[in-house]
Scaffold this motif. Structure first.
Motif, PDB file in Angstrom:
ATOM      1  N   LYS A  36      -4.971  -1.514  -4.993  1.00 54.02           N
ATOM      2  CA  LYS A  36      -3.733  -0.761  -5.141  1.00 54.02           C
ATOM      3  C   LYS A  36      -3.853   0.701  -4.725  1.00 54.02           C
ATOM      4  O   LYS A  36      -2.902   1.461  -4.862  1.00 54.02           O
ATOM      5  N   LEU A  37      -5.006   1.097  -4.247  1.00 59.08           N
ATOM      6  CA  LEU A  37      -5.204   2.513  -3.907  1.00 59.08           C
ATOM      7  C   LEU A  37      -4.301   2.947  -2.758  1.00 59.08           C
ATOM      8  O   LEU A  37      -3.915   4.113  -2.670  1.00 59.08           O
ATOM      9  N   TRP A  38      -3.939   2.010  -1.871  1.00 62.11           N
ATOM     10  CA  TRP A  38      -3.082   2.354  -0.738  1.00 62.11           C
ATOM     11  C   TRP A  38      -1.710   2.849  -1.200  1.00 62.11           C
ATOM     12  O   TRP A  38      -1.060   3.627  -0.492  1.00 62.11           O
ATOM     13  N   VAL A  39      -1.296   2.414  -2.387  1.00 58.27           N
ATOM     14  CA  VAL A  39      -0.004   2.852  -2.916  1.00 58.27           C
ATOM     15  C   VAL A  39      -0.008   4.360  -3.161  1.00 58.27           C
ATOM     16  O   VAL A  39       1.014   5.026  -3.007  1.00 58.27           O
ATOM     17  N   ILE A  40      -1.175   4.896  -3.540  1.00 61.68           N
ATOM     18  CA  ILE A  40      -1.284   6.344  -3.762  1.00 61.68           C
ATOM     19  C   ILE A  40      -1.007   7.098  -2.468  1.00 61.68           C
ATOM     20  O   ILE A  40      -0.428   8.194  -2.484  1.00 61.68           O
ATOM     21  N   ALA A  41      -1.388   6.523  -1.339  1.00 65.26           N
ATOM     22  CA  ALA A  41      -1.123   7.162  -0.049  1.00 65.26           C
ATOM     23  C   ALA A  41       0.372   7.234   0.236  1.00 65.26           C
ATOM     24  O   ALA A  41       0.835   8.145   0.925  1.00 65.26           O
TER      25      ALA A  41
END
Length: 424
Positions: A36-41
């Motif tokens: 889910k780290l891509w959501v932070i981008a």
């Protein structure tokens, strides 16, 4: 051609780099945060568009790039990106385990305070407030230092209401009240002069809750479809109404909306334009990096600061604006313009202060109730303003810390009186 104009000619490539960064976030996320780290981008689009524009600046800048300045600025942008990612993960982690949605009465109180804020500023500004202003929509914050700081409380309330309502919809069910609460936030933000920030904050709030591992199990397929259709129809309709308001074609407004994200990096980009930088330094009249990083405290202790933030001077040179119109004190842009032999000392102060303030609010997350919500909202907005407007970061930290400490003291006194009254 100026550096900012050159950046717009490269806007497609800048967005490509941004999408590559999203992919990198996703690859890292598969290792450390369940993908889910891509959501932070997505949430940090303003900061990462800034990083993308700077990565490519050696290719599109019409002027030679100073390597030392370029490396320092990239380092600062990476620090900002890491800080933002840690912040969102901390918020999501806390939401997933600890926080309950606010009660309807509490949300109504926050909305009432927002309304009072709008009315107060409209009267104080003599009608020159938000969409009613004939000049800059934020001229009202120059009326007094108190009003300028209360503006940040309004931002905190928006975040609290959005996240609380979304949590309520997911944990329980979607109610008409919830839609009305969000609609009032959007309306008051629009009156305050915001043309799209309220929609973006709502979108970011949904993504934060998603990262917090909540499953949208209590929303039926029908409601999913309705929400998606509202979004699909609502955004183009809103852009169309903006085009009418600004008296431009729909396609022009759409192009402006897309380009608006690049303008979130405008101060960074213009800091590499030697003509703009010379104008900023000359107009600043001898201001230095530390005094401009901490403009309020510097003035309090009698140190010299420039009359306006760097972004105001940049736009004065770039497009001939007057008054309080322009960009913000973006952190890496300030280091780029005022880079001196003491920059490492200044950077250590900035990072050290950021860690202390972050730890203060993380500590207060566990207090419970409104203090937890205020701390959560403060952590989010401090991460946003850290890179996008450092002057705002300092002021937000001041008002948020004061508010949390005041509420803690007040609640302590109330609890003490309650115990004395009940003989416990």
């Amino acid at each position: 051609m100026s550096t900012l104009s050159a950046a717009f000619s490269y806007i497609g490539y800048i967005y490509i780099v941004y999408f590559l960064i999203i992919i990198i976030y996703g690859m890292i996320g598969k290792i450390i945060y369940q993908g889910k780290l891509w959501v932070i981008a997505l949430i940090n689009i303003a900061g990462l568009i800034g990083l993308s524009s700077l990565v490519l600046i050696p290719f599109y800048s019409p002027y030679p790039i100073e390597v030392d300045k370029f490396l320092v600025v990239i380092l600062i942008e990476l620090i900002c990106a890491i800080y933002f990612a840690i912040t969102i993960l901390r918020i999501a982690g806390f939401l997933s385990k600890n926080l309950e949605p606010l009660k309807d009465q509490q949300i109504l109180i926050l909305l009432f305070l927002k309304l009072v804020f709008v009315i107060t500023n409209y009267i104080a500004a003599g009608g020159e407030y938000g969409i009613f202003s004939t000049g800059s929509r934020i001229d009202f914050i120059q009326i007094s230092p108190i009003i300028s700081r209360l503006w940040y409380l309004d931002m905190l309330f928006d975040f609290i209401i959005n996240v609380s309502v979304i949590l309520s919809c997911i944990i329980y069910k979607v109610r008409l009240k919830d839609i009305l609460f969000i609609s009032v936030v959007v309306l008051l933000s629009y009156i305050g002069g915001s043309k799209g920030a309220s929609f973006l904050l709502l979108f970011y709030s949904i993504l934060i809750v998603y990262i917090a591992k909540y499953k949208f199990i209590n929303i039926s397929i029908k409601k999913y479809f309705i929400m998606i259709m509202i979004f699909i129809i609502g955004i183009p309709f809103y852009i169309y109404k903006l085009s009418q308001f600004n008296n431009v074609l729909f396609t022009e407004q759409l192009t402006l909306t897309i380009a608006r994200f690049l303008l979130s990096a405008d101060a960074r980009i213009m800091s590499f334009d030697p003509n703009v930088t010379k104008y900023v330094i000359d107009s600043g009249g001898g201001a230095n990096l530390l005094s401009e990083l901490f403009r309020g405290p510097a003035r309090l202790f009698g140190f010299y600061t420039a009359e306006f933030p760097i972004g105001i001077y940049q736009y004065q040179y770039e497009v001939g604006t007057t008054g309080y119109v322009g960009s913000t004190n973006q952190l890496s842009a300030m280091f780029s313009i005022y880079l001196d032999q003491y920059f490492l000392f200044s950077l250590l102060i900035v990072v050290g202060l950021m860690v202390i303030i972050y730890k203060f609010f993380v500590y207060n997350l566990n207090y419970g109730g409104l203090i937890s919500w205020l701390s959560l909202a403060s952590i989010y907005w401090l991460a946003v303003t850290f890179s996008q407007g450092y002057d705002a970061y300092v002021q937000l930290a001041e008002i948020s810390i004061f508010t949390v400490l005041f509420l803690r003291l007040f609640l302590t006194m109330v609890n003490k009186q309650y115990r004395v009254k009940n003989g416990s």
